[in-house]
Design a protein around this motif. Structure first.
Motif, PDB file in Angstrom:
ATOM      1  N   ARG A 113      14.350  14.881 -11.674  1.00  0.00           N
ATOM      2  CA  ARG A 113      13.537  15.488 -10.615  1.00  0.00           C
ATOM      3  C   ARG A 113      12.153  15.834 -11.171  1.00  0.00           C
ATOM      4  O   ARG A 113      12.035  16.570 -12.156  1.00  0.00           O
ATOM      5  N   ALA A 114      11.129  15.316 -10.526  1.00  0.00           N
ATOM      6  CA  ALA A 114       9.759  15.441 -11.028  1.00  0.00           C
ATOM      7  C   ALA A 114       9.245  16.869 -11.025  1.00  0.00           C
ATOM      8  O   ALA A 114       8.316  17.197 -11.770  1.00  0.00           O
ATOM      9  N   GLU A 115       9.819  17.748 -10.197  1.00  0.00           N
ATOM     10  CA  GLU A 115       9.278  19.095 -10.035  1.00  0.00           C
ATOM     11  C   GLU A 115      10.038  20.158 -10.821  1.00  0.00           C
ATOM     12  O   GLU A 115       9.707  21.350 -10.748  1.00  0.00           O
ATOM     13  N   VAL A 116      11.046  19.767 -11.608  1.00  0.00           N
ATOM     14  CA  VAL A 116      11.910  20.731 -12.289  1.00  0.00           C
ATOM     15  C   VAL A 116      11.762  20.600 -13.803  1.00  0.00           C
ATOM     16  O   VAL A 116      11.722  19.488 -14.338  1.00  0.00           O
ATOM     17  N   LEU A 117      11.660  21.743 -14.496  1.00  0.00           N
ATOM     18  CA  LEU A 117      11.640  21.743 -15.959  1.00  0.00           C
ATOM     19  C   LEU A 117      12.417  22.933 -16.491  1.00  0.00           C
ATOM     20  O   LEU A 117      12.685  23.899 -15.778  1.00  0.00           O
ATOM     21  N   ALA A 118      12.755  22.854 -17.791  1.00  0.00           N
ATOM     22  CA  ALA A 118      13.495  23.923 -18.453  1.00  0.00           C
ATOM     23  C   ALA A 118      12.695  24.425 -19.650  1.00  0.00           C
ATOM     24  O   ALA A 118      11.905  23.686 -20.239  1.00  0.00           O
ATOM     25  N   SER A 119      12.891  25.686 -20.013  1.00  0.00           N
ATOM     26  CA  SER A 119      12.217  26.281 -21.164  1.00  0.00           C
ATOM     27  C   SER A 119      13.210  27.125 -21.943  1.00  0.00           C
ATOM     28  O   SER A 119      14.112  27.747 -21.370  1.00  0.00           O
ATOM     29  N   ALA A 120      13.034  27.153 -23.273  1.00  0.00           N
ATOM     30  CA  ALA A 120      13.900  27.932 -24.159  1.00  0.00           C
ATOM     31  C   ALA A 120      13.028  28.888 -24.962  1.00  0.00           C
ATOM     32  O   ALA A 120      11.984  28.496 -25.480  1.00  0.00           O
ATOM     33  N   SER A 121      13.477  30.146 -25.088  1.00  0.00           N
ATOM     34  CA  SER A 121      12.587  31.184 -25.605  1.00  0.00           C
ATOM     35  C   SER A 121      13.253  32.068 -26.650  1.00  0.00           C
ATOM     36  O   SER A 121      14.477  32.190 -26.726  1.00  0.00           O
ATOM     37  N   TYR A 122      12.381  32.727 -27.424  1.00  0.00           N
ATOM     38  CA  TYR A 122      12.843  33.732 -28.373  1.00  0.00           C
ATOM     39  C   TYR A 122      13.391  34.977 -27.668  1.00  0.00           C
ATOM     40  O   TYR A 122      13.936  35.863 -28.329  1.00  0.00           O
ATOM     41  N   ASP A 123      13.252  35.067 -26.343  1.00  0.00           N
ATOM     42  CA  ASP A 123      13.851  36.195 -25.619  1.00  0.00           C
ATOM     43  C   ASP A 123      15.342  35.969 -25.344  1.00  0.00           C
ATOM     44  O   ASP A 123      15.951  36.713 -24.577  1.00  0.00           O
ATOM     45  N   MET A 124      15.909  34.918 -25.973  1.00  0.00           N
ATOM     46  CA  MET A 124      17.346  34.605 -25.915  1.00  0.00           C
ATOM     47  C   MET A 124      17.778  34.042 -24.575  1.00  0.00           C
ATOM     48  O   MET A 124      18.957  34.093 -24.219  1.00  0.00           O
ATOM     49  N   THR A 125      16.837  33.501 -23.801  1.00  0.00           N
ATOM     50  CA  THR A 125      17.184  32.870 -22.531  1.00  0.00           C
ATOM     51  C   THR A 125      16.667  31.435 -22.479  1.00  0.00           C
ATOM     52  O   THR A 125      15.699  31.074 -23.149  1.00  0.00           O
ATOM     53  N   ALA A 182      23.369  33.374 -22.075  1.00  0.00           N
ATOM     54  CA  ALA A 182      24.626  33.509 -22.816  1.00  0.00           C
ATOM     55  C   ALA A 182      24.447  33.414 -24.321  1.00  0.00           C
ATOM     56  O   ALA A 182      25.435  33.413 -25.056  1.00  0.00           O
ATOM     57  N   HIS A 183      23.203  33.317 -24.815  1.00  0.00           N
ATOM     58  CA  HIS A 183      22.953  33.312 -26.253  1.00  0.00           C
ATOM     59  C   HIS A 183      22.700  34.737 -26.739  1.00  0.00           C
ATOM     60  O   HIS A 183      22.281  35.608 -25.968  1.00  0.00           O
ATOM     61  N   THR A 184      22.913  34.956 -28.043  1.00  0.00           N
ATOM     62  CA  THR A 184      22.712  36.275 -28.642  1.00  0.00           C
ATOM     63  C   THR A 184      21.604  36.272 -29.693  1.00  0.00           C
ATOM     64  O   THR A 184      21.410  37.252 -30.395  1.00  0.00           O
ATOM     65  N   GLU A 185      20.881  35.156 -29.812  1.00  0.00           N
ATOM     66  CA  GLU A 185      19.747  35.047 -30.727  1.00  0.00           C
ATOM     67  C   GLU A 185      18.697  34.149 -30.082  1.00  0.00           C
ATOM     68  O   GLU A 185      18.850  33.708 -28.946  1.00  0.00           O
ATOM     69  N   PHE A 186      17.607  33.894 -30.828  1.00  0.00           N
ATOM     70  CA  PHE A 186      16.542  33.038 -30.316  1.00  0.00           C
ATOM     71  C   PHE A 186      17.114  31.728 -29.773  1.00  0.00           C
ATOM     72  O   PHE A 186      17.901  31.059 -30.445  1.00  0.00           O
ATOM     73  N   VAL A 187      16.691  31.345 -28.570  1.00  0.00           N
ATOM     74  CA  VAL A 187      17.023  30.026 -28.034  1.00  0.00           C
ATOM     75  C   VAL A 187      15.835  29.119 -28.325  1.00  0.00           C
ATOM     76  O   VAL A 187      14.715  29.380 -27.874  1.00  0.00           O
ATOM     77  N   VAL A 188      16.056  28.067 -29.101  1.00  0.00           N
ATOM     78  CA  VAL A 188      14.950  27.247 -29.590  1.00  0.00           C
ATOM     79  C   VAL A 188      15.017  25.797 -29.122  1.00  0.00           C
ATOM     80  O   VAL A 188      14.081  25.030 -29.339  1.00  0.00           O
ATOM     81  N   GLY A 189      16.102  25.404 -28.479  1.00  0.00           N
ATOM     82  CA  GLY A 189      16.221  24.023 -28.032  1.00  0.00           C
ATOM     83  C   GLY A 189      16.908  23.914 -26.697  1.00  0.00           C
ATOM     84  O   GLY A 189      17.788  24.717 -26.365  1.00  0.00           O
ATOM     85  N   CYS A 190      16.485  22.925 -25.907  1.00  0.00           N
ATOM     86  CA  CYS A 190      17.178  22.603 -24.662  1.00  0.00           C
ATOM     87  C   CYS A 190      17.004  21.113 -24.396  1.00  0.00           C
ATOM     88  O   CYS A 190      15.994  20.516 -24.775  1.00  0.00           O
ATOM     89  N   SER A 191      17.998  20.522 -23.750  1.00  0.00           N
ATOM     90  CA  SER A 191      17.961  19.096 -23.479  1.00  0.00           C
ATOM     91  C   SER A 191      18.755  18.806 -22.219  1.00  0.00           C
ATOM     92  O   SER A 191      19.919  19.189 -22.106  1.00  0.00           O
ATOM     93  N   TRP A 192      18.123  18.130 -21.265  1.00  0.00           N
ATOM     94  CA  TRP A 192      18.795  17.745 -20.028  1.00  0.00           C
ATOM     95  C   TRP A 192      19.715  16.548 -20.279  1.00  0.00           C
ATOM     96  O   TRP A 192      19.351  15.615 -20.991  1.00  0.00           O
TER      97      TRP A 192
END
Length: 348
Positions: free
Chosen positions: A284-296, A316-326
Motif C-alpha cells: 500500500r503506497a500510503e502506509v509505512l512503519a517506524s521503529a523507535s527507541y521509545d520501545m514501540t 510488546a517490546h521491553t527495550e529499544f525497537v530498532v528494526g521492522c520489516s513488512w
C-alpha cells in the motif's frame, strides 16, 4: 484508535540484541535477524535464520533453523535478490560478508574495505547481482558477489552514513542519510566530485550528489523509498519525526550547481525518542512503519481524509525497537526486533 493486541508470534534470543530484521523475497516463511552481544557495544555477533512454522500464516510460531556466529556485532542484513539462500551482512569490524543458509559455520565471501562500522546493506531489486553497503567512514560501496573487491565507492558524506538504499524504480539511483542531517540522492551513471567548503579535495573528496535534502537539524538514522511513487522517500531520526519527502521539485540555485531541496509532504509526530527505522508498506503506497527507541513500532497511514495518520502502536517490546520489516507475501504482517532480543510478528 490503537487497540493493544498481542503479537501473532514471538521469539527470544538470550544474550543477543537485535539490530535488523528482513523477510525473504523468495519464501513466505523465512526471516533473517542481525544481532549483537552486549547491545552491539563490544563482543561478537550472530546471524539468525528464522522460519515460521508449518501451516497457513505466521500464527504457527517462530523457530531458529540455523545461526552463524561472527567476531563482531552485526548491524544489518539483506537477502539476495538473485539466490534464495544467500544474504549479506554489515559488521562492526568494517567487514561485509556473504552467507549461504544451506552451508555451515562460515561466510562464502568476506570483504574488508570499510575502515569503520558497516551500518547498512541493501540489495538492488533491479540490478539483482549488485548490493550496497554504507559505513561510519562516510562511504557507500557497491558489491557483486563474484567480485573480489567493490565495484564502486561513493564518498557520500563527511560523516557517518547510516543507510544507503537503491531506488526500486531506477537501477542507477541510490539514496543515503547521515549524521550531517542530510539525505542525498546519487546517480551512479554520472559520478563526479563535489566542490565547495564541505568537500575535502586533498584527502577524501566527496562524491557529487544529484540532490541534497536538508531533512533535519540532527542525525537522520533511516530512510526508505516509496514502492509506488518514484522519488518519494520517508526519513526519520534523532528529531523523533517521521517525514515524507517529494524529491522531484528541487531546483538549482545557480547553473551547474548541485541541486538542494525537496518538499516535505507531511511530518508525523508521536514517537517519544529517536526513531531508528522507517519502512514503506510493499502493498500500500500510503502506509509505512517506524521503529523507535521509545520501545514501540508504529504504523502510519498518509491517505487523504483519514482522521488520524497513526494506525497502530505495537508496544510488546521491553527495550529499544530498532528494526521492522513488512512481510512481502502476507499483507499487513510486520516483523519487529529490538535490544530486548525479541522478534515479534504482529498484524495491522
Amino acid at each position: 484508535m490503537n487497540v493493544p493486541r498481542p503479537p501473532l508470534a514471538g521469539l527470544q534470543t538470550p544474550g543477543f540484541a537485535h539490530y535488523a530484521v528482513a523477510w525473504s523475497p523468495f519464501h513466505t516463511n523465512r526471516i533473517a535477524l542481525a544481532s549483537a552481544a552486549n547491545f552491539g557495544l563490544v563482543g561478537n555477533g550472530r546471524l539468525h535464520f528464522v522460519t515460521t512454522g508449518p501451516g497457513a500464516g505466521p500464527q504457527q510460531g517462530l523457530k531458529i533453523e540455523k545461526q552463524f556466529d561472527t567476531q563482531d556485532a552485526l548491524y544489518d542484513v539483506a537477502w539476495s535478490e538473485l539466490h534464495e539462500n544467500q544474504l549479506a551482512t554489515g559488521s562492526g569490524d568494517g567487514s561485509v560478508k556473504l552467507w549461504d543458509v544451506m552451508l555451515n559455520d562460515y561466510p562464502i565471501r568476506a570483504w574488508h574495505e570499510h575502515t569503520r562500522e558497516v551500518f547498512s546493506v541493501d540489495w538492488s531489486n533491479i540490478k539483482k547481482d549488485t548490493f550496497a553497503s554504507s559505513s561510519w567512514d562516510g562511504s557507500v560501496k557497491l558489491w557483486m558477489p563474484d567480485r573480489p573487491r567493490s565495484v564502486m565507492t561513493l564518498q557520500a558524506h563527511p560523516s557517518c552514513v547510516y543507510q544507503a538504499l537503491f531506488s526500486p524504480h531506477q537501477p542507477d539511483i541510490i539514496a543515503t542519510c547521515s549524521t550531517d542531517g542530510t539525505m542525498k540522492i546519487f546517480d551512479l551513471r554520472a559520478p563526479a566530485y563535489a566542490t565547495g567548503p564541505a568537500a575535502n579535495a586533498f584527502t577524501a573528496p566527496l562524491t557529487a550528489a544529484a540532490l541534497t535534502v536538508p531533512a533535519s537539524g540532527t542525525e537522520i538514522l533511516s530512510i526508505d523509498w516509496n514502492k509506488y511513487r518514484p522519488f518519494v522517500l520517508a526519513s526519520t531520526g534523532v528529531d523523533k519525526m517521521v517525514k515524507v519527502w517529494d524529491c522531484r521539485m528541487a531546483q538549482q540555485s545557480v547553473p551547474n550547481a548541485q541541486a538542494v531541496g525537496g518538499t516535505c509532504e507531511v511530518q508525523l509526530p508521536g514517537h517519544e525518542y529517536a526513531v531508528r527505522k522507517v519502512q514503506w508498506n510493499p502493498h500500500r503506497a500510503e502506509v509505512l512503519a517506524s521503529a523507535s527507541y521509545d520501545m514501540t513500532c508504529r504504523v502510519w497511514n498518509m491517505a487523504p481524509g483519514v482522521p488520524s495518520h497513526l494506525m497502530h502502536i505495537h508496544d510488546a517490546h521491553t527495550e529499544f525497537v530498532v528494526g521492522c520489516s513488512w512481510s512481502l507475501y502476507e499483507e499487513g504482517v510486520i516483523a519487529s526486533c529490538g535490544w530486548d532480543g525479541r522478534l515479534n510478528l504482529f498484524r495491522v
